[in-house]
Design a protein around this motif. Structure first.
Motif, short mmCIF file in Angstrom:
data_model
loop_
_atom_site.label_atom_id
_atom_site.label_comp_id
_atom_site.label_asym_id
_atom_site.label_seq_id
_atom_site.Cartn_x
_atom_site.Cartn_y
_atom_site.Cartn_z
N LYS A 178 0.59 -1.34 -0.04
CA LYS A 178 0.28 0.18 0.02
C LYS A 178 0.85 1.28 -0.13
O LYS A 178 0.23 2.58 0.48
CB LYS A 178 -1.07 0.45 0.97
CG LYS A 178 -2.00 -1.26 1.06
CD LYS A 178 -2.68 -0.89 -0.92
CE LYS A 178 -3.96 -2.64 0.15
NZ LYS A 178 -4.55 -2.60 -1.29
N GLU A 179 2.07 1.06 -0.25
CA GLU A 179 3.47 2.75 -0.46
C GLU A 179 2.72 2.52 -2.06
O GLU A 179 2.16 2.17 -3.10
CB GLU A 179 4.12 1.88 -0.29
CG GLU A 179 4.73 1.12 1.47
CD GLU A 179 6.06 1.58 1.65
OE1 GLU A 179 6.75 1.92 0.60
OE2 GLU A 179 6.44 1.02 2.37
N GLN A 180 2.91 3.87 -2.78
CA GLN A 180 2.81 4.48 -3.23
C GLN A 180 4.69 5.04 -4.55
O GLN A 180 4.99 5.15 -3.57
CB GLN A 180 2.06 5.74 -3.62
CG GLN A 180 3.24 6.66 -3.29
CD GLN A 180 1.50 7.87 -2.83
OE1 GLN A 180 0.72 8.67 -2.39
NE2 GLN A 180 2.16 7.79 -4.18
N THR A 181 5.03 4.78 -5.61
CA THR A 181 5.48 5.45 -6.40
C THR A 181 4.79 6.26 -7.13
O THR A 181 3.58 6.77 -7.78
CB THR A 181 5.97 4.50 -7.02
OG1 THR A 181 7.48 5.09 -7.91
CG2 THR A 181 5.56 3.61 -8.35
N ASP A 182 4.90 7.24 -6.95
CA ASP A 182 4.95 8.73 -8.61
C ASP A 182 5.18 8.14 -9.68
O ASP A 182 5.65 6.99 -10.77
CB ASP A 182 6.69 9.71 -8.62
CG ASP A 182 5.99 10.64 -9.19
OD1 ASP A 182 5.53 10.84 -10.97
OD2 ASP A 182 6.06 11.94 -8.32
N LYS A 183 3.94 8.29 -10.62
CA LYS A 183 2.96 8.58 -11.35
C LYS A 183 4.51 8.84 -12.51
O LYS A 183 4.78 7.66 -13.77
CB LYS A 183 2.05 9.22 -12.32
CG LYS A 183 1.26 8.98 -11.36
CD LYS A 183 -0.20 9.51 -12.12
CE LYS A 183 0.12 11.11 -11.23
NZ LYS A 183 -1.81 12.18 -11.79
N LYS A 184 5.27 9.64 -12.46
CA LYS A 184 6.31 9.77 -13.89
C LYS A 184 7.87 8.51 -14.13
O LYS A 184 8.11 8.91 -14.42
CB LYS A 184 6.94 11.05 -13.49
CG LYS A 184 6.39 12.53 -13.39
CD LYS A 184 6.85 13.40 -12.90
CE LYS A 184 6.18 14.78 -12.82
NZ LYS A 184 6.59 15.51 -11.98
N ARG A 185 7.84 8.03 -12.60
CA ARG A 185 8.33 6.14 -12.21
C ARG A 185 7.96 5.60 -13.18
O ARG A 185 8.63 4.30 -13.24
CB ARG A 185 9.04 5.94 -11.34
CG ARG A 185 9.12 7.49 -10.54
CD ARG A 185 9.48 6.75 -9.20
NE ARG A 185 11.41 6.19 -9.26
CZ ARG A 185 11.68 5.66 -7.67
NH1 ARG A 185 10.84 5.64 -6.91
NH2 ARG A 185 12.67 4.45 -7.78
N VAL A 186 6.97 5.45 -13.74
CA VAL A 186 6.23 4.29 -13.84
C VAL A 186 6.08 4.26 -15.77
O VAL A 186 5.20 5.54 -16.56
CB VAL A 186 5.24 3.91 -13.71
CG1 VAL A 186 4.00 2.44 -14.36
CG2 VAL A 186 5.08 3.22 -12.33
N THR A 187 6.76 3.54 -16.61
CA THR A 187 7.46 3.81 -18.30
C THR A 187 5.81 2.60 -18.97
O THR A 187 5.38 3.35 -19.98
CB THR A 187 8.03 3.46 -18.84
OG1 THR A 187 8.91 1.75 -18.20
CG2 THR A 187 9.12 4.28 -17.54
N HIS A 188 5.71 1.13 -18.22
CA HIS A 188 4.46 0.52 -18.93
C HIS A 188 3.78 0.08 -17.75
O HIS A 188 3.97 -0.23 -16.93
CB HIS A 188 5.35 -0.27 -19.63
CG HIS A 188 6.19 0.62 -20.85
ND1 HIS A 188 7.53 0.69 -20.17
CD2 HIS A 188 6.54 0.29 -21.90
CE1 HIS A 188 7.91 1.03 -21.53
NE2 HIS A 188 7.31 0.31 -22.43
#
Length: 70
Positions: free
Chosen positions: A44-54
């Motif tokens: 349930k932690e998150q990562t920034d949308k900009k770090r995801v490419t696919h």
């Protein structure tokens, strides 16, 4: 199923998908909150949308696995 570039199409809001973070070289399961970013199913932690490419929908279970469970 094929990987979808995040720049071509974003996943449906709150649908669980596979997503790739190339900086880490890891594929995660999680969902996208359009305002907050991608959340990992396992923590349930998150990562920034900009770090995801696919991303891609989670594939169905193999038929032989489903039949063994019944």
């Amino acid at each position: 199923m094929k990987w979808i570039k995040i720049t071509d199409k974003i996943p449906p809001h709150y649908d669980e998908v596979l997503f790739y973070v190339p900086f880490e070289g890891v594929v995660y399961t999680g969902y996208l909150d359009y305002e907050e970013g991608f959340y990992f199913t396992s923590s349930k932690e998150q990562t920034d949308k900009k770090r995801v490419t696919h991303w891609m929908p989670i594939p169905e279970l193999p038929i032989d696995f489903i039949n063994e469970e019944n």
